[in-house]
Motif scaffolding. Structure first.
Motif, short mmCIF file in Angstrom:
data_model
loop_
_atom_site.label_atom_id
_atom_site.label_comp_id
_atom_site.label_asym_id
_atom_site.label_seq_id
_atom_site.Cartn_x
_atom_site.Cartn_y
_atom_site.Cartn_z
N ALA A 97 -3.02 -3.45 -1.32
CA ALA A 97 -3.40 -2.41 -0.66
C ALA A 97 -5.04 -1.91 -1.35
CB ALA A 97 -2.59 -1.31 0.17
N HIS A 98 -4.42 -1.16 -1.91
CA HIS A 98 -6.42 -0.50 -2.83
C HIS A 98 -7.28 -1.39 -2.87
CE1 HIS A 98 -8.40 2.10 -5.63
NE2 HIS A 98 -7.79 1.10 -6.47
N ALA A 99 -6.73 -2.42 -3.47
CA ALA A 99 -7.40 -3.49 -4.38
C ALA A 99 -8.06 -4.32 -3.14
CB ALA A 99 -6.70 -4.93 -4.64
N LEU A 100 -7.02 -4.42 -1.71
CA LEU A 100 -7.83 -5.23 -0.56
C LEU A 100 -8.53 -4.31 0.18
CD1 LEU A 100 -5.06 -6.68 1.96
CD2 LEU A 100 -7.15 -7.64 1.03
N GLY A 101 -9.33 -3.26 0.13
CA GLY A 101 -10.38 -2.55 0.06
C GLY A 101 -11.54 -2.84 -0.37
N ALA A 111 -4.92 -7.03 7.61
CA ALA A 111 -3.87 -6.67 7.20
C ALA A 111 -3.41 -4.98 6.74
CB ALA A 111 -4.06 -7.61 5.84
N LEU A 112 -4.62 -4.51 6.46
CA LEU A 112 -4.66 -2.87 6.09
C LEU A 112 -3.64 -1.87 7.22
CD1 LEU A 112 -7.51 -2.73 4.06
CD2 LEU A 112 -5.34 -2.38 2.82
N GLN A 113 -4.77 -2.28 8.07
CA GLN A 113 -3.91 -2.04 9.44
C GLN A 113 -2.48 -2.18 9.88
OE1 GLN A 113 -7.37 -3.85 12.45
NE2 GLN A 113 -8.05 -1.54 12.76
N ASN A 114 -1.70 -3.41 9.34
CA ASN A 114 -0.17 -3.91 9.26
C ASN A 114 0.10 -2.62 8.69
OD1 ASN A 114 -1.04 -5.35 11.71
ND2 ASN A 114 -1.03 -7.16 10.37
N ALA A 115 -0.03 -2.12 7.38
CA ALA A 115 0.68 -1.56 6.59
C ALA A 115 0.60 -0.03 6.78
CB ALA A 115 -0.44 -1.96 5.46
N PHE A 116 -0.01 -0.06 8.29
CA PHE A 116 -0.32 1.63 8.73
C PHE A 116 1.80 1.85 8.92
CE2 PHE A 116 -4.95 1.80 10.28
CZ PHE A 116 -5.33 2.06 9.26
N ASP A 117 2.15 0.75 9.10
CA ASP A 117 3.69 0.92 9.33
C ASP A 117 4.77 1.10 8.25
OD1 ASP A 117 3.24 1.70 12.10
OD2 ASP A 117 2.77 -1.32 12.77
N ASP A 118 4.57 0.57 6.92
CA ASP A 118 4.34 0.79 5.78
C ASP A 118 6.33 1.71 5.80
OD1 ASP A 118 4.47 -1.56 3.40
OD2 ASP A 118 6.06 -0.10 2.70
N THR A 119 7.13 1.50 5.14
CA THR A 119 8.00 1.74 4.85
C THR A 119 7.60 2.92 3.62
OG1 THR A 119 9.06 0.41 3.91
CG2 THR A 119 9.91 0.45 5.55
N ASN A 120 6.53 2.71 2.97
CA ASN A 120 6.79 3.52 1.62
C ASN A 120 5.24 4.25 2.02
OD1 ASN A 120 4.91 3.90 -1.11
ND2 ASN A 120 7.37 3.81 -1.47
N GLU A 121 5.33 5.94 1.78
CA GLU A 121 4.39 6.44 2.02
C GLU A 121 3.38 6.58 1.23
OE1 GLU A 121 2.95 11.64 1.60
OE2 GLU A 121 5.26 10.96 1.46
N ASN A 122 3.32 5.82 -0.15
CA ASN A 122 2.19 5.33 -0.51
C ASN A 122 1.72 4.15 -0.65
OD1 ASN A 122 2.57 7.97 -2.36
ND2 ASN A 122 4.50 6.13 -3.16
N VAL A 123 2.31 3.29 -0.29
CA VAL A 123 1.44 1.95 0.71
C VAL A 123 0.76 2.31 1.56
CG1 VAL A 123 2.17 -0.20 1.39
CG2 VAL A 123 3.61 0.69 -0.43
N ARG A 124 1.53 2.99 2.65
CA ARG A 124 0.54 3.84 4.10
C ARG A 124 -0.64 4.37 3.76
NH1 ARG A 124 5.43 5.02 5.83
NH2 ARG A 124 4.93 7.74 5.22
N SER A 125 -0.58 5.59 2.77
CA SER A 125 -1.90 6.03 2.36
C SER A 125 -3.00 5.04 1.73
CB SER A 125 -1.25 7.33 0.77
OG SER A 125 -2.94 7.68 0.26
#
Length: 131
Positions: A97-101, A111-125
């Motif tokens: 996610a960081h690298a995709l930025g 893809a990043l917007q889809n990650a807003f629903d990730d189960t992990n808080e760090n991934v969402r952040s």
């Protein structure tokens, strides 16, 4: 056989027992060299291997080497999206996610917007910060 030659041969092989043995070695220097070698591979398998192994790493110097190895990976957008959407390793998804930025395309943004629903808080952040 010197360690440098061994790591060059190991880097050319597929992932498996040899990588695991090196990453779980009692020698911090062997673990550091293994992470450095993995960082040179530029594959999603390398990212996932690093991310999975570093979670249980106790030595700060080795964790730093692993972090630097991940930072050196230069994966393309498609590979990053694959890791972000499919990897079981939370740290790999967060790093993707960081690298995709750095990719300013509509595909990366989706893809990043889809990650807003990730189960992990760090991934969402990381996904929020990347956008």
């Amino acid at each position: 056989m010197t360690e440098a030659i061994w790591f060059a041969i190991l880097a050319a092989t597929t992932f498996g027992t040899e990588w695991t043995n090196r990453l779980e070695s009692s020698s911090t220097e062997i673990r550091i060299q293994a992470y450095r070698s993995l960082g040179d591979l530029n594959t999603t398998d390398a990212l996932i291997e690093i991310a999975t192994a570093v979670r249980s790493e106790a030595d700060q110097n080795v964790r730093t080497a692993a972090t630097h190895a991940m930072a050196r990976l230069n994966l393309d957008e498609e590979a990053l999206i694959e890791v972000l959407s499919e990897s079981e390793a939370e740290i790999a998804r967060a790093w993707a996610a960081h690298a995709l930025g750095h990719h300013r395309t509509s595909t990366a943004r989706l893809a990043l917007q889809n990650a807003f629903d990730d189960t992990n808080e760090n991934v969402r952040s990381e996904a929020y910060q990347a956008i």
